[in-house]
Design a protein around this motif. Structure first.
Motif, PDB file in Angstrom:
ATOM      1  N   ALA A  78       0.033  -0.878   1.743  1.00 36.50           N
ATOM      2  CA  ALA A  78      -0.538   0.441   1.736  1.00 36.50           C
ATOM      3  C   ALA A  78       0.883   1.687   1.898  1.00 36.50           C
ATOM      4  CB  ALA A  78      -1.458   0.545   2.980  1.00 36.50           C
ATOM      5  N   CYS A  79       0.666   2.745   1.733  1.00 36.02           N
ATOM      6  CA  CYS A  79       1.571   3.522   1.778  1.00 36.02           C
ATOM      7  C   CYS A  79       1.295   4.837   2.342  1.00 36.02           C
ATOM      8  CB  CYS A  79       2.433   3.960   0.548  1.00 36.02           C
ATOM      9  SG  CYS A  79       3.592   5.217   0.469  1.00 36.02           S
ATOM     10  N   ALA A  80       1.624   5.335   3.583  1.00 37.46           N
ATOM     11  CA  ALA A  80       1.023   6.362   4.152  1.00 37.46           C
ATOM     12  C   ALA A  80       2.177   7.614   4.266  1.00 37.46           C
ATOM     13  CB  ALA A  80       0.877   5.895   5.610  1.00 37.46           C
ATOM     14  N   ALA A  81       1.648   8.807   4.039  1.00 40.12           N
ATOM     15  CA  ALA A  81       2.534   9.917   3.954  1.00 40.12           C
ATOM     16  C   ALA A  81       2.563  10.703   5.059  1.00 40.12           C
ATOM     17  CB  ALA A  81       2.104  10.802   2.642  1.00 40.12           C
ATOM     18  N   SER A  82       3.535  11.260   5.459  1.00 38.67           N
ATOM     19  CA  SER A  82       3.790  12.072   6.589  1.00 38.67           C
ATOM     20  C   SER A  82       4.602  13.356   6.037  1.00 38.67           C
ATOM     21  CB  SER A  82       4.355  11.466   7.770  1.00 38.67           C
ATOM     22  OG  SER A  82       5.787  11.103   7.582  1.00 38.67           O
ATOM     23  N   GLY A  83       4.415  14.598   6.887  1.00 35.83           N
ATOM     24  CA  GLY A  83       5.305  15.691   6.527  1.00 35.83           C
ATOM     25  C   GLY A  83       4.514  16.716   5.730  1.00 35.83           C
ATOM     26  N   ARG A  84       3.804  16.214   4.969  1.00 36.39           N
ATOM     27  CA  ARG A  84       2.773  17.212   4.153  1.00 36.39           C
ATOM     28  C   ARG A  84       2.021  16.208   3.339  1.00 36.39           C
ATOM     29  NH1 ARG A  84       5.920  20.270  -0.756  1.00 36.39           N
ATOM     30  NH2 ARG A  84       3.641  20.678  -1.111  1.00 36.39           N
ATOM     31  N   THR A  85       0.891  16.648   2.904  1.00 37.74           N
ATOM     32  CA  THR A  85      -0.301  15.962   2.302  1.00 37.74           C
ATOM     33  C   THR A  85       0.232  15.596   0.838  1.00 37.74           C
ATOM     34  OG1 THR A  85      -1.735  17.902   1.615  1.00 37.74           O
ATOM     35  CG2 THR A  85      -2.090  17.416   3.944  1.00 37.74           C
ATOM     36  N   PHE A  86      -0.688  14.570   0.258  1.00 38.46           N
ATOM     37  CA  PHE A  86      -0.945  14.373  -0.936  1.00 38.46           C
ATOM     38  C   PHE A  86      -1.324  15.123  -1.748  1.00 38.46           C
ATOM     39  CE2 PHE A  86       1.503  10.663  -0.454  1.00 38.46           C
ATOM     40  CZ  PHE A  86       1.169   9.594   0.052  1.00 38.46           C
ATOM     41  N   THR A  87      -1.859  16.181  -1.301  1.00 35.51           N
ATOM     42  CA  THR A  87      -2.546  17.003  -2.323  1.00 35.51           C
ATOM     43  C   THR A  87      -1.809  17.697  -3.856  1.00 35.51           C
ATOM     44  OG1 THR A  87      -3.725  18.087  -0.470  1.00 35.51           O
ATOM     45  CG2 THR A  87      -3.809  19.511  -2.532  1.00 35.51           C
ATOM     46  N   ASN A  88      -2.616  17.279  -4.617  1.00 39.65           N
ATOM     47  CA  ASN A  88      -1.961  17.752  -6.144  1.00 39.65           C
ATOM     48  C   ASN A  88      -0.750  16.728  -6.493  1.00 39.65           C
ATOM     49  OD1 ASN A  88      -3.930  19.654  -6.564  1.00 39.65           O
ATOM     50  ND2 ASN A  88      -2.582  21.084  -5.535  1.00 39.65           N
ATOM     51  N   TYR A  89      -0.510  15.496  -5.783  1.00 37.65           N
ATOM     52  CA  TYR A  89       0.591  14.623  -6.268  1.00 37.65           C
ATOM     53  C   TYR A  89      -0.300  13.452  -6.868  1.00 37.65           C
ATOM     54  CZ  TYR A  89       4.279  16.797  -3.522  1.00 37.65           C
ATOM     55  OH  TYR A  89       5.160  17.641  -3.061  1.00 37.65           O
ATOM     56  N   ALA A  90       0.558  12.977  -7.827  1.00 37.44           N
ATOM     57  CA  ALA A  90      -0.062  11.603  -8.140  1.00 37.44           C
ATOM     58  C   ALA A  90       0.928  10.871  -7.359  1.00 37.44           C
ATOM     59  CB  ALA A  90       0.521  11.481  -9.702  1.00 37.44           C
ATOM     60  N   LEU A  91       0.308   9.452  -7.370  1.00 35.82           N
ATOM     61  CA  LEU A  91       1.179   8.694  -6.502  1.00 35.82           C
ATOM     62  C   LEU A  91       1.474   7.127  -7.369  1.00 35.82           C
ATOM     63  CD1 LEU A  91      -1.187   8.978  -3.534  1.00 35.82           C
ATOM     64  CD2 LEU A  91       0.992   9.793  -3.736  1.00 35.82           C
ATOM     65  N   GLY A  92       2.297   6.625  -7.131  1.00 29.31           N
ATOM     66  CA  GLY A  92       2.752   5.299  -7.952  1.00 29.31           C
ATOM     67  C   GLY A  92       3.282   4.412  -7.140  1.00 29.31           C
TER      68      GLY A  92
END
Length: 125
Positions: A21-35
């Motif tokens: 699992a990989c969690a983001a903080s600071g800003r959302t993943f909106t419009n980002y591809a993830l890899g």
């Protein structure tokens, strides 16, 4: 600024499964591809899988097709990598990344701007 933190790595026997699992903080993943990428000792970092926004498009390295599945939970700002039928050659540090959906797997690293610190996956034979 996006901060990514991976979890779920560990030691598993060949044929077993792990879920990263990989969690983001600071800003959302909106419009980002993830890899997901991986790097074994003495080798270059290589592409494993990618998922577009909001999650309809996916791509996989040939070496993991049919065994690994990438998914994302946009409400939780989390991306997952389900790894089944693990092999010793899957042993590496696994990194998640956020950026643009890659057009090719051979130079996929250049599409991603934000990287996690990595989590170790070790598959014993």
């Amino acid at each position: 600024q996006v901060q990514l933190v991976e979890s779920g790595g560990g030691l598993v026997q060949a044929g077993g499964s792990l879920r990263l699992a990989c969690a983001a903080s600071g800003r959302t993943f909106t419009n980002y591809a993830l890899g997901w990428f991986r790097q074994a000792p003495g080798k270059e970092r290589e592409f494993v899988a990618a998922i577009g926004w909001p999650g309809f498009n996916t791509a996989y390295a040939d070496s993991v097709k049919g065994r690994f599945t990438i998914s994302r939970d946009n409400a939780k700002n989390t991306v997952y990598l389900q790894m089944n039928s693990l092999k010793p050659e899957d042993t590496a540090v696994y990194y998640c990344a956020a950026g643009r959906y890659p057009r090719s797997s051979t130079d996929a690293t250049r599409y991603f701007d934000y990287w996690g610190q990595g989590t170790q996956v070790t598959v014993s034979s």
